[in-house]
Motif scaffolding. Structure first.
Motif, PDB file in Angstrom:
ATOM      1  N   PHE A  55     -49.496 -40.577  11.317  1.00 40.26           N
ATOM      2  CA  PHE A  55     -49.827 -41.846  10.663  1.00 40.26           C
ATOM      3  C   PHE A  55     -50.124 -42.902  11.723  1.00 40.26           C
ATOM      4  CE2 PHE A  55     -47.284 -39.554   7.578  1.00 40.26           C
ATOM      5  CZ  PHE A  55     -47.969 -39.773   6.401  1.00 40.26           C
ATOM      6  N   SER A  56     -50.953 -43.856  11.346  1.00 41.63           N
ATOM      7  CA  SER A  56     -51.344 -44.891  12.309  1.00 41.63           C
ATOM      8  C   SER A  56     -50.332 -46.032  12.369  1.00 41.63           C
ATOM      9  CB  SER A  56     -52.719 -45.462  11.947  1.00 41.63           C
ATOM     10  OG  SER A  56     -52.688 -46.052  10.657  1.00 41.63           O
ATOM     11  N   SER A  57     -49.622 -46.272  11.278  1.00 40.62           N
ATOM     12  CA  SER A  57     -48.663 -47.376  11.258  1.00 40.62           C
ATOM     13  C   SER A  57     -47.672 -47.126  10.130  1.00 40.62           C
ATOM     14  CB  SER A  57     -49.384 -48.717  11.075  1.00 40.62           C
ATOM     15  OG  SER A  57     -48.464 -49.792  11.170  1.00 40.62           O
ATOM     16  N   ILE A  58     -46.863 -48.138   9.833  1.00 42.78           N
ATOM     17  CA  ILE A  58     -45.881 -48.024   8.753  1.00 42.78           C
ATOM     18  C   ILE A  58     -45.953 -49.278   7.881  1.00 42.78           C
ATOM     19  CG2 ILE A  58     -44.272 -46.574  10.033  1.00 42.78           C
ATOM     20  CD1 ILE A  58     -42.579 -49.081  10.548  1.00 42.78           C
ATOM     21  N   THR A  59     -45.525 -49.124   6.641  1.00 42.32           N
ATOM     22  CA  THR A  59     -45.326 -50.237   5.717  1.00 42.32           C
ATOM     23  C   THR A  59     -43.837 -50.353   5.449  1.00 42.32           C
ATOM     24  OG1 THR A  59     -47.491 -49.964   4.661  1.00 42.32           O
ATOM     25  CG2 THR A  59     -45.806 -51.154   3.425  1.00 42.32           C
ATOM     26  N   VAL A  60     -43.266 -51.504   5.725  1.00 42.65           N
ATOM     27  CA  VAL A  60     -41.832 -51.721   5.565  1.00 42.65           C
ATOM     28  C   VAL A  60     -41.561 -52.170   4.141  1.00 42.65           C
ATOM     29  CG1 VAL A  60     -39.821 -52.944   6.460  1.00 42.65           C
ATOM     30  CG2 VAL A  60     -41.727 -52.371   7.993  1.00 42.65           C
ATOM     31  N   ALA A  61     -40.520 -51.621   3.531  1.00 46.82           N
ATOM     32  CA  ALA A  61     -40.153 -51.967   2.152  1.00 46.82           C
ATOM     33  C   ALA A  61     -38.653 -52.175   2.070  1.00 46.82           C
ATOM     34  CB  ALA A  61     -40.589 -50.870   1.184  1.00 46.82           C
ATOM     35  N   CYS A  62     -38.259 -53.139   1.254  1.00 42.79           N
ATOM     36  CA  CYS A  62     -36.837 -53.413   1.047  1.00 42.79           C
ATOM     37  C   CYS A  62     -36.676 -54.140  -0.278  1.00 42.79           C
ATOM     38  CB  CYS A  62     -36.264 -54.258   2.186  1.00 42.79           C
ATOM     39  SG  CYS A  62     -36.941 -55.926   2.256  1.00 42.79           S
ATOM     40  N   GLN A  70     -36.083 -61.980   4.510  1.00 42.82           N
ATOM     41  CA  GLN A  70     -36.935 -62.922   5.229  1.00 42.82           C
ATOM     42  C   GLN A  70     -36.893 -62.657   6.737  1.00 42.82           C
ATOM     43  OE1 GLN A  70     -36.600 -67.062   3.784  1.00 42.82           O
ATOM     44  NE2 GLN A  70     -35.193 -66.281   2.253  1.00 42.82           N
ATOM     45  N   VAL A  71     -35.704 -62.287   7.232  1.00 44.82           N
ATOM     46  CA  VAL A  71     -35.594 -61.928   8.648  1.00 44.82           C
ATOM     47  C   VAL A  71     -36.397 -60.668   8.932  1.00 44.82           C
ATOM     48  CG1 VAL A  71     -33.990 -61.373  10.500  1.00 44.82           C
ATOM     49  CG2 VAL A  71     -33.308 -62.980   8.706  1.00 44.82           C
ATOM     50  N   LEU A  72     -36.297 -59.696   8.031  1.00 46.67           N
ATOM     51  CA  LEU A  72     -37.059 -58.458   8.212  1.00 46.67           C
ATOM     52  C   LEU A  72     -38.558 -58.725   8.154  1.00 46.67           C
ATOM     53  CD1 LEU A  72     -36.964 -55.391   8.541  1.00 46.67           C
ATOM     54  CD2 LEU A  72     -36.838 -55.204   6.045  1.00 46.67           C
ATOM     55  N   GLU A  73     -38.974 -59.651   7.303  1.00 43.12           N
ATOM     56  CA  GLU A  73     -40.394 -59.993   7.222  1.00 43.12           C
ATOM     57  C   GLU A  73     -40.886 -60.584   8.540  1.00 43.12           C
ATOM     58  OE1 GLU A  73     -43.305 -62.604   4.294  1.00 43.12           O
ATOM     59  OE2 GLU A  73     -41.284 -63.321   4.755  1.00 43.12           O
ATOM     60  N   LYS A  74     -40.064 -61.428   9.141  1.00 47.65           N
ATOM     61  CA  LYS A  74     -40.453 -62.036  10.423  1.00 47.65           C
ATOM     62  C   LYS A  74     -40.572 -60.964  11.504  1.00 47.65           C
ATOM     63  CE  LYS A  74     -38.920 -65.549  13.755  1.00 47.65           C
ATOM     64  NZ  LYS A  74     -38.835 -64.638  14.908  1.00 47.65           N
ATOM     65  N   LEU A  75     -39.603 -60.047  11.574  1.00 46.38           N
ATOM     66  CA  LEU A  75     -39.656 -58.982  12.576  1.00 46.38           C
ATOM     67  C   LEU A  75     -40.870 -58.082  12.357  1.00 46.38           C
ATOM     68  CD1 LEU A  75     -35.874 -57.998  12.684  1.00 46.38           C
ATOM     69  CD2 LEU A  75     -37.138 -59.350  14.365  1.00 46.38           C
ATOM     70  N   GLU A 124     -45.954 -58.121  -2.695  1.00 40.41           N
ATOM     71  CA  GLU A 124     -45.896 -58.833  -1.424  1.00 40.41           C
ATOM     72  C   GLU A 124     -45.037 -60.081  -1.598  1.00 40.41           C
ATOM     73  OE1 GLU A 124     -49.633 -59.730   0.232  1.00 40.41           O
ATOM     74  OE2 GLU A 124     -50.398 -57.671   0.154  1.00 40.41           O
ATOM     75  N   PRO A 125     -44.046 -60.292  -0.760  1.00 37.22           N
ATOM     76  CA  PRO A 125     -43.180 -61.474  -0.912  1.00 37.22           C
ATOM     77  C   PRO A 125     -43.930 -62.753  -0.590  1.00 37.22           C
ATOM     78  CG  PRO A 125     -42.663 -60.333   1.132  1.00 37.22           C
ATOM     79  CD  PRO A 125     -43.655 -59.470   0.395  1.00 37.22           C
ATOM     80  N   GLU A 126     -43.429 -63.832  -1.142  1.00 30.49           N
ATOM     81  CA  GLU A 126     -44.038 -65.138  -0.899  1.00 30.49           C
ATOM     82  C   GLU A 126     -43.802 -65.562   0.543  1.00 30.49           C
ATOM     83  OE1 GLU A 126     -43.375 -69.831  -2.155  1.00 30.49           O
ATOM     84  OE2 GLU A 126     -42.115 -68.251  -2.977  1.00 30.49           O
ATOM     85  N   THR A 127     -44.833 -66.052   1.151  1.00 30.42           N
ATOM     86  CA  THR A 127     -44.715 -66.629   2.486  1.00 30.42           C
ATOM     87  C   THR A 127     -45.062 -68.115   2.380  1.00 30.42           C
ATOM     88  OG1 THR A 127     -47.009 -66.013   2.975  1.00 30.42           O
ATOM     89  CG2 THR A 127     -45.277 -64.482   3.661  1.00 30.42           C
ATOM     90  N   SER A 128     -44.145 -68.961   2.726  1.00 29.30           N
ATOM     91  CA  SER A 128     -44.355 -70.397   2.599  1.00 29.30           C
ATOM     92  C   SER A 128     -44.152 -71.067   3.953  1.00 29.30           C
ATOM     93  CB  SER A 128     -43.382 -71.003   1.580  1.00 29.30           C
ATOM     94  OG  SER A 128     -42.043 -70.732   1.951  1.00 29.30           O
ATOM     95  N   ASP A 129     -44.829 -72.208   4.134  1.00 28.14           N
ATOM     96  CA  ASP A 129     -44.666 -72.942   5.373  1.00 28.14           C
ATOM     97  C   ASP A 129     -43.380 -73.761   5.324  1.00 28.14           C
ATOM     98  OD1 ASP A 129     -45.203 -75.087   3.718  1.00 28.14           O
ATOM     99  OD2 ASP A 129     -47.266 -75.325   4.402  1.00 28.14           O
TER     100      ASP A 129
END
Length: 430
Positions: A55-62, A70-75, A124-129
């Motif tokens: 595989f070329s990459s991975i998709t992270v799920a939780c 949110q910490v996992l999303e940042k990483l 896809e989780p919400e990403t807000s500023d």
């Protein structure tokens, strides 16, 4: 199809991960003793394992529970990896569907999260500023302060109803009267050992002056002489559990002080929320809706986040759980009810906002009257108010996303064909 799926069951210290392909075959498993912000090496390990398997990459799920996702999303974003979330309810249902038991373990949950992701039962989780995130935090704090304020008021009523019920008759709605609250604060501060005689010896003139000095802390500057006089007249009443007045009035004094502090903090939080609306250039837009205050709009937007993330106003209403739920099968036609799904705090914010807007907004008032008086499928008052709350959410979505002021003609459905075409192109609020 070029990504493997890494399902992670997030916890406080021990994390379980399962790397699978698109047929839910496990490529690798791992359990680590990491905090959420220490999961970088786990992501690097999973990426190496996925590339070794072709595989070329991975998709992270939780699961999107708590704050750790949110910490996992940042990483994940730092490594250029996509991340999706799975609803906890779906994981619970999938766990039961495995063998009709409630057998639970972290490695099994990680496997189920990965399987649901391969079935596209994820989002896809919400990403807000930082601005929208700050508004959400302020809104959550305001909600807690509203709960505390209501609890203080009800506790004060219970205490006074037990030992001094006459004072509750001094105003029609005592807990909503600033003059009554200021009068009670003066009484409870000067009463000693449950004895109201020292307050009576002040006389009505001195008592009124003390109440006037107290009023600014309750948000007003002018006292209602009738209410202040009624409170002073009730000082000589002996109805109630007079023997319990010492402890009850002392405790009521503590409650009043807490209530004043909570109200002052809430006003500060609300001013900060309005300031955030100013930063987003939304204050003037939401002010075009008659009956909707800037604070009410900020409370709703604090729960929705950026409305642009919803594809349509109806999607926002569904997110709040204010959409009707159909109940029909064959010849059976049941009663439609609200779905009740979605974000409970958003329903509460919209419900509070519509109480004031319903009376001051002519379109909402006409809609409420129509829903409660029509011949076919007439709604009860609470049902019609919920429908008005859904309408208010649709309005907010339209004016915030399209950056167009509210229009009574369009909101009432009296728009001409040309205006309807403009709305389809995003040129006016619906």
């Amino acid at each position: 199809m070029s990504n493997a799926v890494l399902g992670i069951d997030l916890a406080d210290r021990k994390q379980a991960a399962a790397l699978t392909d698109h047929d839910s075959r496990v490529l690798a498993r791992r359990r680590v003793v990491y905090r959420a912000w220490q999961l970088g090496p786990l992501l690097d390990w999973a990426l190496e394992q996925a590339r070794a398997a072709g595989f070329s990459s991975i998709t992270v799920a939780c699961e999107a529970t708590g704050h750790r996702w949110q910490v996992l999303e940042k990483l994940s974003a730092e490594r250029g990896l996509n991340m999706v979330c799975v609803q906890g309810l779906l994981v619970w249902r999938a766990r039961e569907g495995e063998d009709l038991t409630w057998d639970k373990s972290d490695p099994k949950d990680a496997m189920l999260i990965a399987r649901l992701t391969t079935q596209l039962r994820c989002y896809e989780p919400e990403t807000s500023d930082h601005t929208w995130s700050r508004l959400r935090q302020l809104g959550a704090h305001r909600t807690r302060l509203l709960t505390e304020s209501t609890a203080c008021g009800q506790q004060l009523r219970d205490l006074l109803e037990c030992v001094w019920p006459a004072v509750l008759e001094a105003a029609t709605r005592p807990l909503e009267s600033a003059s009554w609250c200021a009068s009670i604060a003066v009484v409870l501060r000067r009463a000693r050992d449950g004895d109201l005689a020292p307050v009576r010896r002040m006389g009505l003139a001195r008592f009124t002056a003390a109440v006037c000095r107290e009023l600014p802390s309750w948000g007003v500057t002018r006292a209602c002489g009738r209410i202040v006089g009624a409170v002073f007249a009730a000082l000589g009443d002996t109805v109630g559990l007079v023997g319990h007045r010492h402890g009850a009035l002392e405790r009521a004094g503590f409650v009043v002080e807490d209530w004043r502090r909570v109200r002052a903090t809430r006003e500060d939080v609300e001013s900060r929320m309005v300031a955030v609306l100013d930063q987003l250039d939304l204050t003037e837009l939401v002010a075009t809706i008659p009956g909707l205050s800037a604070v009410g709009a900020a409370a709703v937007l604090a729960e929705t986040g950026d409305p642009a993330r919803f594809t349509s106003p109806r999607a926002l209403v569904k997110h709040a759980g204010l959409c009707p739920r159909e109940d029909s099968s064959g010849e059976h036609r049941g009663h439609s009810r609200l779905s009740g799904r979605g974000r409970r705090e958003l329903r509460s914010a919209a419900w509070r906002a519509v109480w004031g807007a319903q009376h001051a907004n002519p379109v909402l008032a006409a809609r409420y009257e129509h829903l409660t008086t029509r011949e076919h499928n007439r709604l009860a008052g609470q049902q019609a108010r919920a429908a008005c709350a859904a309408t208010l959410l649709r309005w907010l979505h339209a004016i915030v996303v399209r950056r167009t002021p509210w229009s009574a003609e369009i909101a009432a459905g009296r728009r001409p064909a040309m205006a309807r075409d403009v709305v389809r192109r995003g040129g006016a609020a619906a």
